[in-house]
Design a protein around this motif. Structure first.
Motif, PDB file in Angstrom:
ATOM      1  N   GLN A  63       8.257  10.727 -10.755  1.00  0.00           N
ATOM      2  CA  GLN A  63       9.119   9.629 -11.204  1.00  0.00           C
ATOM      3  C   GLN A  63       9.794   8.961 -10.013  1.00  0.00           C
ATOM      4  O   GLN A  63       9.905   7.731  -9.964  1.00  0.00           O
ATOM      5  CB  GLN A  63      10.152  10.144 -12.209  1.00  0.00           C
ATOM      6  N   THR A  66       7.203   6.828  -8.157  1.00  0.00           N
ATOM      7  CA  THR A  66       6.948   5.594  -8.912  1.00  0.00           C
ATOM      8  C   THR A  66       8.075   4.597  -8.708  1.00  0.00           C
ATOM      9  O   THR A  66       7.840   3.412  -8.469  1.00  0.00           O
ATOM     10  CB  THR A  66       6.779   5.924 -10.407  1.00  0.00           C
ATOM     11  N   THR A  67       9.308   5.082  -8.762  1.00  0.00           N
ATOM     12  CA  THR A  67      10.461   4.197  -8.566  1.00  0.00           C
ATOM     13  C   THR A  67      10.464   3.610  -7.155  1.00  0.00           C
ATOM     14  O   THR A  67      10.660   2.404  -6.974  1.00  0.00           O
ATOM     15  CB  THR A  67      11.772   4.975  -8.820  1.00  0.00           C
ATOM     16  N   SER A  69       7.909   3.245  -5.086  1.00  0.00           N
ATOM     17  CA  SER A  69       6.784   2.340  -4.856  1.00  0.00           C
ATOM     18  C   SER A  69       7.024   0.993  -5.526  1.00  0.00           C
ATOM     19  O   SER A  69       6.617  -0.042  -5.002  1.00  0.00           O
ATOM     20  CB  SER A  69       5.465   2.961  -5.323  1.00  0.00           C
ATOM     21  N   THR A  70       7.723   0.985  -6.649  1.00  0.00           N
ATOM     22  CA  THR A  70       8.076  -0.279  -7.290  1.00  0.00           C
ATOM     23  C   THR A  70       8.998  -1.066  -6.377  1.00  0.00           C
ATOM     24  O   THR A  70       8.827  -2.267  -6.203  1.00  0.00           O
ATOM     25  CB  THR A  70       8.745  -0.020  -8.657  1.00  0.00           C
ATOM     26  N   GLY A  71       9.959  -0.386  -5.756  1.00  0.00           N
ATOM     27  CA  GLY A  71      10.853  -1.047  -4.807  1.00  0.00           C
ATOM     28  C   GLY A  71      10.097  -1.600  -3.615  1.00  0.00           C
ATOM     29  O   GLY A  71      10.391  -2.682  -3.134  1.00  0.00           O
ATOM     30  N   ARG A  73       7.006  -2.683  -3.609  1.00  0.00           N
ATOM     31  CA  ARG A  73       6.274  -3.880  -4.052  1.00  0.00           C
ATOM     32  C   ARG A  73       7.212  -5.070  -4.193  1.00  0.00           C
ATOM     33  O   ARG A  73       6.869  -6.185  -3.827  1.00  0.00           O
ATOM     34  CB  ARG A  73       5.546  -3.601  -5.359  1.00  0.00           C
ATOM     35  N   VAL A  74       8.415  -4.836  -4.689  1.00  0.00           N
ATOM     36  CA  VAL A  74       9.385  -5.919  -4.841  1.00  0.00           C
ATOM     37  C   VAL A  74       9.772  -6.456  -3.471  1.00  0.00           C
ATOM     38  O   VAL A  74       9.769  -7.664  -3.249  1.00  0.00           O
ATOM     39  CB  VAL A  74      10.634  -5.443  -5.621  1.00  0.00           C
ATOM     40  N   ARG A  75      10.064  -5.559  -2.526  1.00  0.00           N
ATOM     41  CA  ARG A  75      10.419  -6.014  -1.177  1.00  0.00           C
ATOM     42  C   ARG A  75       9.260  -6.750  -0.517  1.00  0.00           C
ATOM     43  O   ARG A  75       9.463  -7.735   0.172  1.00  0.00           O
ATOM     44  CB  ARG A  75      10.859  -4.822  -0.317  1.00  0.00           C
ATOM     45  N   THR A  77       6.969  -8.507  -1.967  1.00  0.00           N
ATOM     46  CA  THR A  77       6.867  -9.825  -2.596  1.00  0.00           C
ATOM     47  C   THR A  77       7.935 -10.760  -2.054  1.00  0.00           C
ATOM     48  O   THR A  77       7.674 -11.933  -1.772  1.00  0.00           O
ATOM     49  CB  THR A  77       7.003  -9.698  -4.123  1.00  0.00           C
TER      50      THR A  77
END
Length: 86
Positions: A63, A66-67, A69-71, A73-75, A77
């Protein structure tokens, strides 16, 4: 925790068949039975109970991965927005 494959499947949003297949595959991979199946549900075997604390650690780590890696991807972008057509 629920004592039932059906109840667990409902809580997790999977079909009962999918849960049963995954548990069976895990038991086969580990070479040990994790659950005793009874007419009234399932209970952990001693081996299954032994693995629960470690499984919780692995789940928590997954978990967090996953959290994070989402951060990432946001950075990515925000730092490198896609070129917009002119």
């Amino acid at each position: 925790e629920t004592g039932s494959v059906t109840a667990s499947a409902g809580e997790l949003g999977y079909s009962m068949a999918a849960i049963s297949q995954h548990v069976g595959a895990l038991e086969q991979h580990l070479g040990v039975r994790l659950f005793e199946r009874t007419g009234r549900g399932v209970t952990l075997t001693p081996e299954g109970a032994c693995l629960v604390p470690l499984a919780r650690v692995v789940l928590h780590a997954w978990q967090e991965i996953t959290t994070l890696s989402t951060g990432f991807r946001v950075r990515e972008t925000i730092s490198h927005p896609r070129a917009r057509p002119a």
